[in-house]
Write an enzyme that holds these catalytic residues in place. Structure first.
Site, PDB file in Angstrom:
ATOM      1  N   TYR A  77      56.021  83.438 -29.133  1.00 28.03           N
ATOM      2  CA  TYR A  77      54.605  83.322 -28.815  1.00 28.03           C
ATOM      3  C   TYR A  77      53.809  83.311 -30.111  1.00 28.03           C
ATOM      4  CZ  TYR A  77      50.637  83.172 -25.789  1.00 28.03           C
ATOM      5  OH  TYR A  77      49.505  82.744 -25.160  1.00 28.03           O
ATOM      6  N   ARG A 121      42.232  74.704 -23.995  1.00 33.23           N
ATOM      7  CA  ARG A 121      41.803  75.627 -25.060  1.00 33.23           C
ATOM      8  C   ARG A 121      43.001  76.451 -25.506  1.00 33.23           C
ATOM      9  NH1 ARG A 121      40.713  80.458 -26.579  1.00 33.23           N
ATOM     10  NH2 ARG A 121      41.698  81.244 -24.686  1.00 33.23           N
ATOM     11  N   GLU A 145      45.873  80.340 -17.734  1.00 36.07           N
ATOM     12  CA  GLU A 145      46.152  80.466 -19.163  1.00 36.07           C
ATOM     13  C   GLU A 145      45.504  79.316 -19.944  1.00 36.07           C
ATOM     14  OE1 GLU A 145      47.271  82.518 -22.265  1.00 36.07           O
ATOM     15  OE2 GLU A 145      47.892  83.167 -20.276  1.00 36.07           O
ATOM     16  N   ASP A 146      44.677  79.667 -20.914  1.00 35.39           N
ATOM     17  CA  ASP A 146      44.108  78.710 -21.872  1.00 35.39           C
ATOM     18  C   ASP A 146      43.337  77.577 -21.213  1.00 35.39           C
ATOM     19  OD1 ASP A 146      44.906  80.236 -23.943  1.00 35.39           O
ATOM     20  OD2 ASP A 146      46.594  79.009 -24.557  1.00 35.39           O
ATOM     21  N   LYS A 199      54.698  82.620 -22.539  1.00 36.93           N
ATOM     22  CA  LYS A 199      54.199  83.802 -21.818  1.00 36.93           C
ATOM     23  C   LYS A 199      55.251  84.330 -20.841  1.00 36.93           C
ATOM     24  CE  LYS A 199      50.083  84.877 -23.299  1.00 36.93           C
ATOM     25  NZ  LYS A 199      48.754  84.743 -22.714  1.00 36.93           N
ATOM     26  N   ASN A 251      43.208  84.462 -32.879  1.00 35.80           N
ATOM     27  CA  ASN A 251      44.532  83.889 -33.121  1.00 35.80           C
ATOM     28  C   ASN A 251      44.395  82.400 -33.397  1.00 35.80           C
ATOM     29  OD1 ASN A 251      46.376  86.078 -32.754  1.00 35.80           O
ATOM     30  ND2 ASN A 251      45.939  86.032 -30.569  1.00 35.80           N
ATOM     31  N   ASP A 268      44.508  85.547 -18.218  1.00 32.59           N
ATOM     32  CA  ASP A 268      44.944  86.394 -19.320  1.00 32.59           C
ATOM     33  C   ASP A 268      43.992  86.332 -20.504  1.00 32.59           C
ATOM     34  OD1 ASP A 268      46.871  88.181 -20.528  1.00 32.59           O
ATOM     35  OD2 ASP A 268      47.413  86.511 -21.823  1.00 32.59           O
ATOM     36  N   ASP A 269      43.398  85.172 -20.763  1.00 31.85           N
ATOM     37  CA  ASP A 269      42.492  85.044 -21.900  1.00 31.85           C
ATOM     38  C   ASP A 269      41.230  85.869 -21.684  1.00 31.85           C
ATOM     39  OD1 ASP A 269      44.077  82.875 -23.243  1.00 31.85           O
ATOM     40  OD2 ASP A 269      43.590  81.867 -21.368  1.00 31.85           O
TER      41      ASP A 269
END
Length: 563
Positions: free
Chosen positions: A114, A168, A258-259, A186, A423, A281-282
């Site tokens: 990751y 993203r 996610e993203d 993930k 990140n 999660d973000d």
């Protein structure tokens, strides 16, 4: 152990165009099935029974022997991307060995599964793509057929899905279908960090096009070459997938957004979180791990979460998610209304301080933090004016926490909290060395990506990594173990509090507010137990009755790689 090239299945056309006529050797098929293959780990009785004689050299190696050999080769790889590809190739060949490597060497391997390496892997995913399926690619050209396409996945009992539309990816922007590296990574951490059975996990990428012109111009890009779909058609496509997944796998299938881009992430979460078992999660995972760091910092600063004054650099989905969960935590711990708690939290975006005078131009997720305050244009001015006790960076603006900013934070606070959470590593607002040096060793620092310990004036400081892997695997394990039907803000607060309580004294003595990643499976278990207990208390479960020994039940369902 060398990376093994893509293999040919029974009856597949070979490179010359003729059929090879592989006729169903049980042993050969077993060795070409990643979940069944043991390589040299097959015992002699297994070799006899499965028709493996002659397909293997005579030596027998234990799983631990194979792990050691694999790590030796892993360490010989020269580049970070080579290490990433090596691990992914191993997963394609022998999944038990892959998860054994990750479980035994989580701390060493995690950066190559990751963050930070997954960012480079996504940027180059089309170039390093291998033909063994690691998940499902669902294209807008498949609209109306998603439910039937789910039947193409070979496992019926799926309990955890991580899905992205690639808009993203970390701080790298729109990567289109190449964002598949994120769901794959993930879910690998679900297994390595929390023992979620990998056979129950499904990575999914929704290919709705990309606005990344470099991808569209790349002749080897593996996704749809069209601009991103948006609006009602986009929403309908996402809805078709979610409804198909629930229909196929049941109401307790956990769906992790996610993203997704800011324009969609909050809206989709708010639309679906009361309808299915899902979380983003973000927004929520990042929020929980950041909140855990704040809760853990109390041991060093003496300041409770309800007594802090927070300033965020960055007001996107990560920043807003953290801010909302912090406000919720203050509400739970003080009894004040959430609206009142938000007044302790300030945000800066690209145009300066988010405040009432800018209401007409603010995105919806910033409105709750637009307070009656004088507008200031930059971070240093905001620190001088607002005098925050905690500075949280989610801006992806490297070096934005400069010397003047950190010295001003240190002037106002005996132990300033400095979280540079962006990140990958190249996007961090400052390094730990800078934070410690410019604060004269007073900063309580955490970052989003890993950094090495820092020796400053004779003391070793260990920078905590606010890694979402402390949270989402444990939440996922809880959801799977109890058959959760919803995931709520209260669950995320409880997860954060449980994580904060796992930080040992020696880590706090080194100014670190997170436990060691080497202890991640036990940490995830503690998080899972706390969250599952809340699920049973609120009745949002499908596994009944509640186990008398909840921790024992959860530990019993944790996957352990073995032959």
């Amino acid at each position: 152990m060398n990376s093994i090239p893509t293999t040919m299945s029974t009856g597949e056309t070979c490179s010359t165009g003729s059929l090879k006529g592989i006729t169903g050797s049980k042993g050969y098929t077993t060795m070409k099935t990643p979940s069944l293959n043991k390589g040299l780990g097959f015992t002699n009785p297994e070799r006899e029974a499965l028709g493996l004689k002659g397909l293997l050299p005579p030596a027998i190696l234990t799983l631990e022997d194979q792990v050691e050999l694999t790590m030796q080769e892993f360490r010989r790889k020269c580049s970070a991307l080579d290490k990433y590809v090596f691990l992914q190739s191993l997963q394609d060949v022998n999944s038990t060995l892959y998860y054994a490597v990750l479980s035994r060497h989580t701390y060493e391997c995690m950066p190559f599964v990751y963050t930070p390496v997954v960012g480079e892997a996504c940027q180059k995913f089309s170039q390093i793509y291998r033909h063994t399926p690691q998940g499902l690619y669902l294209s807008i050209e498949d609209r109306g057929k998603l439910r039937s396409i789910l039947d193409n996945w070979p496992v019926e009992d799926v309990r955890a899905i991580v899905f992205t539309d690639g808009e993203r990816i970390l701080g790298l922007g729109d990567q289109g279908i190449d964002g598949m590296g994120i769901p794959v990574g993930k879910l690998a951490l679900y297994t390595a960090c929390a023992g979620v059975d990998p056979s129950h996990c499904l990575p999914v990428t929704l290919d709705v096009g990309t606005n990344n012109q470099a991808k569209l111009d790349d002749p080897f890009y593996i996704g749809l070459k069209r601009k991103r779909m948006s609006g009602a058609d986009y929403d309908a496509f996402v809805a078709e997938f979610i409804e198909a997944a629930v229909d196929k796998y049941g109401e307790s299938v956990m769906l992790q957004f996610e993203d997704f881009g800011n324009s969609n992430a909050f809206r989709l979460l708010h639309h679906w979180q009361e309808k299915v078992c899902c979380f983003n999660d973000d927004i929520q995972g990042t929020a929980a791990v950041a909140l855990a760091g704040i809760l853990g910092s109390t041991a060093l600063t003496g300041t409770d979460v309800g007594d802090h004054r927070f300033l965020f650099l960055g007001a996107g989905e990560a920043g807003a998610g953290i801010a909302e969960l912090i406000a919720y935590a203050i509400h739970v711990e003080t009894g004040k209304s959430v609206e009142e708690c938000r007044k302790q939290i300030f945000m800066l975006d690209s145009k300066g301080l988010v405040c009432k005078s800018r209401l007409h131009e603010l995105q919806h997720h910033k409105l709750n933090f637009a307070h009656e305050a004088e507008h200031v244009p930059d971070l240093l001015s905001a620190v001088k004016t607002l005098k925050p006790t905690a500075l949280i960076g989610v801006s992806t603006l490297p070096k934005s926490f400069n010397r003047a900013v950190i010295e001003e934070m240190s002037t106002n606070n005996k132990r300033p909290v400095i979280f540079a959470l962006s990140n990958p590593t190249s996007k961090a607002e400052c390094t730990p060395e800078e934070a410690y040096r410019w604060s004269n060793g007073a900063a309580v620092f955490a970052s989003g990506s890993p950094f090495e310990p820092v020796l400053f004036e004779g003391k070793t400081y260990v920078p905590g990594q606010g890694n979402n892997a402390y949270i989402f695997p444990g939440v996922g394990l809880a959801a799977v173990a109890c058959g959760a039907t919803r995931i709520t803000d209260l669950d995320m607060y409880i997860a954060a509090k449980a994580l904060a309580e796992t930080v040992p004294k020696d880590r706090l003595d080194a100014a670190c507010v997170y436990p060691h990643l080497r202890d991640i499976r036990e940490v995830s278990l503690k998080v899972a137990v706390a969250v599952a207990a809340n699920k049973y208390a609120t009745g949002q479960v499908s596994v009944m009755p509640e186990p008398a020994d909840l921790e024992g039940h959860i530990r019993s369902v944790m996957y352990e790689p073995s032959y």
